[in-house]
Design an enzyme around this catalytic site. Structure first.
Site, PDB file in Angstrom:
ATOM      1  CB  ALA A  66      78.712  82.288  46.096  1.00  0.00           C
ATOM      2  N   GLY A 111      81.584  83.787  50.123  1.00  0.00           N
ATOM      3  CA  GLY A 111      80.389  84.589  50.406  1.00  0.00           C
ATOM      4  C   GLY A 111      79.959  84.511  51.864  1.00  0.00           C
ATOM      5  CD  GLU A 114      82.577  87.954  49.379  1.00  0.00           C
ATOM      6  OE1 GLU A 114      82.009  86.912  48.989  1.00  0.00           O
ATOM      7  OE2 GLU A 114      83.003  88.812  48.595  1.00  0.00           O
ATOM      8  CD  GLU A 134      85.977  84.183  47.310  1.00  0.00           C
ATOM      9  OE1 GLU A 134      87.115  84.230  47.830  1.00  0.00           O
ATOM     10  OE2 GLU A 134      84.955  84.573  47.879  1.00  0.00           O
TER      11      GLU A 134
HETATM   12  N1  COA Z   1      78.804  75.736  46.810  1.00  0.00           N
HETATM   13  C1  COA Z   1      78.062  74.653  46.518  1.00  0.00           C
HETATM   14  N2  COA Z   1      78.084  73.525  47.241  1.00  0.00           N
HETATM   15  C2  COA Z   1      78.880  73.503  48.305  1.00  0.00           C
HETATM   16  C3  COA Z   1      79.691  74.583  48.682  1.00  0.00           C
HETATM   17  C4  COA Z   1      79.618  75.743  47.863  1.00  0.00           C
HETATM   18  N3  COA Z   1      80.306  76.848  48.169  1.00  0.00           N
HETATM   19  N4  COA Z   1      80.393  74.253  49.793  1.00  0.00           N
HETATM   20  C5  COA Z   1      80.043  72.992  50.101  1.00  0.00           C
HETATM   21  N5  COA Z   1      79.122  72.527  49.201  1.00  0.00           N
HETATM   22  C6  COA Z   1      78.469  71.226  49.186  1.00  0.00           C
HETATM   23  C7  COA Z   1      79.390  70.144  48.667  1.00  0.00           C
HETATM   24  O1  COA Z   1      79.399  70.127  47.261  1.00  0.00           O
HETATM   25  C8  COA Z   1      78.741  68.919  49.275  1.00  0.00           C
HETATM   26  O2  COA Z   1      77.568  68.620  48.516  1.00  0.00           O
HETATM   27  P1  COA Z   1      77.260  67.077  48.086  1.00  0.00           P
HETATM   28  O3  COA Z   1      77.151  66.348  49.396  1.00  0.00           O
HETATM   29  O4  COA Z   1      75.984  67.182  47.343  1.00  0.00           O
HETATM   30  O5  COA Z   1      78.439  66.628  47.281  1.00  0.00           O
HETATM   31  C9  COA Z   1      78.267  69.401  50.627  1.00  0.00           C
HETATM   32  O6  COA Z   1      78.164  70.824  50.515  1.00  0.00           O
HETATM   33  C10 COA Z   1      79.198  69.080  51.744  1.00  0.00           C
HETATM   34  O7  COA Z   1      80.483  69.578  51.420  1.00  0.00           O
HETATM   35  P2  COA Z   1      81.827  68.713  51.492  1.00  0.00           P
HETATM   36  O8  COA Z   1      82.824  69.347  50.583  1.00  0.00           O
HETATM   37  O9  COA Z   1      81.514  67.270  51.266  1.00  0.00           O
HETATM   38  O10 COA Z   1      82.227  68.916  53.018  1.00  0.00           O
HETATM   39  P3  COA Z   1      83.694  68.827  53.637  1.00  0.00           P
HETATM   40  O11 COA Z   1      83.513  68.865  55.120  1.00  0.00           O
HETATM   41  O12 COA Z   1      84.456  67.714  53.039  1.00  0.00           O
HETATM   42  O13 COA Z   1      84.408  70.189  53.165  1.00  0.00           O
HETATM   43  C11 COA Z   1      84.533  72.566  52.804  1.00  0.00           C
HETATM   44  C12 COA Z   1      83.946  71.428  53.650  1.00  0.00           C
HETATM   45  C13 COA Z   1      83.850  73.868  53.259  1.00  0.00           C
HETATM   46  C14 COA Z   1      86.043  72.676  53.051  1.00  0.00           C
HETATM   47  C15 COA Z   1      84.288  72.311  51.320  1.00  0.00           C
HETATM   48  O14 COA Z   1      82.916  72.027  51.159  1.00  0.00           O
HETATM   49  C16 COA Z   1      84.619  73.466  50.423  1.00  0.00           C
HETATM   50  O15 COA Z   1      85.778  73.703  50.127  1.00  0.00           O
HETATM   51  N6  COA Z   1      83.586  74.204  49.933  1.00  0.00           N
HETATM   52  C17 COA Z   1      83.755  75.285  49.004  1.00  0.00           C
HETATM   53  C18 COA Z   1      84.293  76.508  49.712  1.00  0.00           C
HETATM   54  C19 COA Z   1      84.487  77.633  48.711  1.00  0.00           C
HETATM   55  O16 COA Z   1      85.272  77.544  47.813  1.00  0.00           O
HETATM   56  N7  COA Z   1      83.719  78.713  48.904  1.00  0.00           N
HETATM   57  C20 COA Z   1      83.793  79.877  48.085  1.00  0.00           C
HETATM   58  C21 COA Z   1      82.848  79.764  46.971  1.00  0.00           C
HETATM   59  S1  COA Z   1      82.975  81.179  45.888  1.00  0.00           S
END
Ligand code: COA
Length: 259
Positions: A66, A111, A114, A134
């Site tokens: 999400a 999400g 999910e 989460e």
């Molecule tokens: N919500 C909002 N933005 C998200 C996102 C999320 N769930 N997951 C990734 N993004 C965004 C990042 O903020 C970043 O945006 P920016 O370039 O404007 O800063 C962009 O997507 C790229 O993500 P980034 O973190 O730079 O990529 P990465 O390869 O270094 O890491 C992940 C990838 C998936 C490990 C990392 O993005 C992450 O941990 N995301 C959240 C996962 C999460 O907690 N999901 C559950 C949400 S309830």
């Protein structure tokens, strides 16, 4: 239909819904979840659509969760409403009477995991990563993840994944029974199409009976065996049943119409 955050295309009766926010790793903001709901509703009503594939845009991510940016400042009531809304949309995927397959092409986190679990089948590319992270944010899964992960992999590993926020790779997901197949990224869509073509050659009415009966196992207060009796009985009123049995007796391939 034109969407802000989805790309859609239909070929040979297969609607592909691509979540298209690659800059945000296809994170599900409210607009995107709304659009997924609209796309599924219209897929259900469109006779030209026989099956659905849901995937993510770009080589890296199916859906990275999400949209965390939208969580900031939500009240308890707003948090509950968000979960209720997401669960309703994902439930509409799970109860879709046409087969829905997730083509998991990278991160399927929160999400995203999910969403994939709301689909009837999951095919993963070998770079896919699954997880429910989460708790890293002080949250728990809200779009059905605490319930569906248990259904697929059992309480022991599901509780561990929710508590540790660990990511698992595609092979681990396969070993746990979370995904049906793991293939190379190039083979992801061909594999989904291969499976859908096989399903499409069967009776659509019977496929719906399978979906309804399997779902019934997990519905509180529903006797799944009784649901199966009803779905089995309903088959006898269908033209598909007449065609299927006639084709067998006449030693020819059945030509199902879904009626
Ligand atoms: N919500 C909002 N933005 C998200 C996102 C999320 N769930 N997951 C990734 N993004 C965004 C990042 O903020 C970043 O945006 P920016 O370039 O404007 O800063 C962009 O997507 C790229 O993500 P980034 O973190 O730079 O990529 P990465 O390869 O270094 O890491 C992940 C990838 C998936 C490990 C990392 O993005 C992450 O941990 N995301 C959240 C996962 C999460 O907690 N999901 C559950 C949400 S309830």
């Amino acid at each position: 239909m034109n969407y802000e955050n989805l790309l859609t295309s239909t070929e040979n009766g297969i609607l592909t819904i691509t979540i298209n926010r690659p800059d945000k790793l296809n994170a599900l903001n409210k607009k995107t979840v709304t659009e997924i709901g609209v796309a599924i509703t219209s897929a259900k009503a469109d006779d030209a659509v026989k099956a659905v594939i849901i995937t993510g845009s770009g080589p890296k991510s199916f859906v990275a969760g999400a949209d965390i940016a939208e969580f900031v400042g939500l009240s308890v009531e707003e948090g509950k409403e968000l979960a209720q809304f997401g669960q309703a949309v994902f439930r509409s995927i799970e109860t879709c009477h046409k087969p829905v397959i997730a083509a998991v092409n990278g991160f399927a986190l929160g999400g995203g995991c999910e969403l994939s679990m709301a689909c009837h089948l999951r095919i993963a590319s070998d770079n896919a990563k699954f997880g429910q992270p989460e708790v890293n944010l002080g949250l728990i899964a809200g779009y059905g993840g605490t319930q569906r992960l248990i259904q697929y992999i059992g309480k022991t590993k599901a509780t561990e994944l929710h508590m540790t926020a660990d990511m698992i790779n595609a092979e681990q997901a396969l070993a746990l029974g979370l995904v049906n197949y793991v293939v190379s990224p190039e083979q992801l869509m061909p594999k989904c199409i291969e499976i859908i073509e096989k399903i499409k050659s069967k009776s659509p009415k019977a496929i719906t009976g399978v979906i309804n009966s399997v779902n019934a196992y997990f519905e509180n207060g529903t006797d799944g065996f009784n649901a199966e009796i009803n779905e089995f009985g309903k088959c006898f009123a269908t033209e598909d049943f007449k065609e299927g049995t006639s084709a067998f007796l006449e030693k020819r391939k059945a030509n199902f119409t879904g009626k």
